[in-house]
Motif scaffolding. Structure first.
Motif, short mmCIF file in Angstrom:
data_model
loop_
_atom_site.label_atom_id
_atom_site.label_comp_id
_atom_site.label_asym_id
_atom_site.label_seq_id
_atom_site.Cartn_x
_atom_site.Cartn_y
_atom_site.Cartn_z
N TYR A 69 -2.55 0.47 -13.67
CA TYR A 69 -3.25 1.75 -13.52
C TYR A 69 -4.36 1.63 -12.49
O TYR A 69 -4.59 2.56 -11.70
N ALA A 70 -5.04 0.47 -12.45
CA ALA A 70 -6.13 0.27 -11.50
C ALA A 70 -5.61 0.34 -10.06
O ALA A 70 -6.26 0.92 -9.19
N GLN A 71 -4.44 -0.24 -9.81
CA GLN A 71 -3.86 -0.18 -8.47
C GLN A 71 -3.46 1.24 -8.10
O GLN A 71 -3.69 1.70 -6.98
N MET A 97 0.82 -1.20 0.00
CA MET A 97 0.00 0.00 0.00
C MET A 97 0.87 1.27 0.00
O MET A 97 0.54 2.29 0.61
N THR A 98 2.00 1.20 -0.69
CA THR A 98 2.91 2.34 -0.72
C THR A 98 2.24 3.56 -1.32
O THR A 98 2.39 4.69 -0.82
N ILE A 99 1.51 3.38 -2.41
CA ILE A 99 0.84 4.51 -3.07
C ILE A 99 -0.21 5.11 -2.15
O ILE A 99 -0.39 6.33 -2.10
N PHE A 100 -0.91 4.26 -1.40
CA PHE A 100 -1.92 4.73 -0.46
C PHE A 100 -1.31 5.68 0.57
O PHE A 100 -1.81 6.78 0.81
N ARG A 101 -0.20 5.27 1.17
CA ARG A 101 0.46 6.11 2.17
C ARG A 101 1.01 7.38 1.53
O ARG A 101 0.95 8.47 2.12
N PHE A 102 1.55 7.25 0.33
CA PHE A 102 2.11 8.40 -0.37
C PHE A 102 1.01 9.41 -0.72
O PHE A 102 1.23 10.63 -0.68
N ASN A 134 -4.78 5.63 -4.63
CA ASN A 134 -4.88 7.09 -4.48
C ASN A 134 -6.27 7.49 -4.00
O ASN A 134 -6.41 8.28 -3.06
N LEU A 135 -7.30 6.95 -4.65
CA LEU A 135 -8.67 7.29 -4.27
C LEU A 135 -8.99 6.84 -2.85
O LEU A 135 -9.71 7.51 -2.12
N LEU A 136 -8.45 5.68 -2.47
CA LEU A 136 -8.66 5.20 -1.11
C LEU A 136 -8.03 6.15 -0.10
O LEU A 136 -8.64 6.47 0.94
N GLY A 137 -6.83 6.62 -0.40
CA GLY A 137 -6.17 7.58 0.48
C GLY A 137 -6.98 8.86 0.61
O GLY A 137 -7.18 9.38 1.72
N PHE A 138 -7.46 9.40 -0.53
CA PHE A 138 -8.26 10.62 -0.50
C PHE A 138 -9.55 10.41 0.30
O PHE A 138 -9.97 11.28 1.08
N SER A 139 -10.17 9.24 0.12
CA SER A 139 -11.43 8.96 0.80
C SER A 139 -11.24 8.86 2.30
O SER A 139 -12.08 9.34 3.08
N ASP A 183 0.22 14.41 -11.48
CA ASP A 183 0.91 13.21 -11.94
C ASP A 183 0.85 13.09 -13.46
O ASP A 183 1.83 12.69 -14.10
N ARG A 184 -0.29 13.45 -14.03
CA ARG A 184 -0.41 13.38 -15.48
C ARG A 184 0.54 14.35 -16.16
O ARG A 184 1.21 14.02 -17.14
N ALA A 185 0.64 15.56 -15.58
CA ALA A 185 1.52 16.57 -16.16
C ALA A 185 2.99 16.14 -16.09
O ALA A 185 3.79 16.48 -16.95
N LYS A 186 3.32 15.37 -15.06
CA LYS A 186 4.69 14.90 -14.90
C LYS A 186 4.96 13.59 -15.64
O LYS A 186 6.08 13.07 -15.59
N GLY A 187 3.95 13.05 -16.30
CA GLY A 187 4.13 11.83 -17.07
C GLY A 187 4.08 10.56 -16.25
O GLY A 187 4.44 9.48 -16.73
N VAL A 188 3.59 10.67 -14.99
CA VAL A 188 3.53 9.48 -14.13
C VAL A 188 2.61 8.42 -14.70
O VAL A 188 2.93 7.23 -14.70
N VAL A 189 1.45 8.84 -15.19
CA VAL A 189 0.47 7.89 -15.72
C VAL A 189 1.04 7.11 -16.90
O VAL A 189 0.84 5.91 -17.03
N LYS A 190 1.77 7.80 -17.77
CA LYS A 190 2.36 7.12 -18.93
C LYS A 190 3.41 6.10 -18.50
O LYS A 190 3.54 5.03 -19.08
N ARG A 191 4.17 6.44 -17.45
CA ARG A 191 5.22 5.53 -16.99
C ARG A 191 4.67 4.27 -16.33
O ARG A 191 5.39 3.29 -16.15
#
Length: 228
Positions: free
Chosen positions: A81-83, A1-6, A88-93, A65-73
């Motif tokens: 992409y689903a993860q 859950m690294t992305i969640f914490r980030f 991210n959405l779980l963290g925001f929620s 993230d999109r502007a920095k090209g994260v999504v493409k990477r």
């Protein structure tokens, strides 16, 4: 859950986000009570506006993230992409739900008459997920973070006025009352009325079911577009 914490850490990295996540919910607790309307203290009626603003502020991180090209990477990364989107959405929620806990528990502690605090928390939680989903769908159509936020501000005021959060729907013409049903804010306002006057739990479940239906629809829209 690294992305969640980030995602949670990044959410507090912006001062404006911090204002929406902490001070504003606390300020709402101390708003005065209305004489005839709203039936709950003003802060609890207008808290839905705070949720909507916080939702777009948090999801705007995905635009960065999109502007920095994260999504493409992500195409060559060991994560789908689903993860990425889901965590991210779980963290925001989680952050928005924390807001809801603060305002409900705070109201109980200062002695506000919240009638049914537990159900009020459930209602705010449902609306928080709806707000995140609407914001996700919105930014999936936008290219600029600033433009997305500014235009969304106008959309929020339209939603809260026509949905009955800032002005009672009783003073609206019949046509506008019918149109109001289409807005998620209408169902939040209906839920707040139920918390004060409601008896039949099925009515409350229906209100929450509609909010979750909006959540599902907008999540699908935002996810399919993948914020290209």
């Amino acid at each position: 859950m690294t992305i969640f914490r980030f995602a949670i850490k990044r959410s507090f990295g912006n001062k404006t986000n911090v204002v929406f996540l902490l001070p504003l919910p606390i300020v709402c607790i101390f708003f005065p009570e209305g004489e005839d309307w709203p039936h709950l203290p003003y802060g609890y009626q207008y808290f839905g506006i705070v949720i909507l603003f916080a939702g777009i502020r948090l999801t705007s991180i995905l635009l960065e993230d999109r502007a920095k090209g994260v999504v493409k990477r992500l195409a060559v990364a060991p994560i789908s992409y689903a993860q990425y989107l889901g965590q991210n959405l779980l963290g925001f929620s989680v952050l928005l739900v924390m807001q809801c806990v603060i305002i409900v528990m705070g109201g109980v502690l200062v002695g506000h008459e919240l009638y049914q605090p537990l159900w009020l928390l459930v209602l705010y939680t449902s609306f928080s997920f709806t707000a995140i989903a609407i914001a996700l769908a919105w930014i999936s159509f936008c290219r600029s973070k600033d433009t997305a936020f500014l235009v969304y501000m106008s959309l929020i005021f339209l939603l809260v006025i026509l949905g009955g959060l800032m002005i009672p729907l009783d003073i609206f013409p019949a046509l506008l009352k019918k149109i109001a049903i289409l807005f998620p804010t209408f169902w939040l306002a209906e839920g707040l009325n139920w918390v004060v006057f409601g008896v039949n739990i099925l009515d409350f479940l229906l209100i929450n079911a509609v909010l979750w239906l909006y959540t599902l629809i907008f999540l699908i829209i935002g996810s399919i577009r993948k914020i290209h």
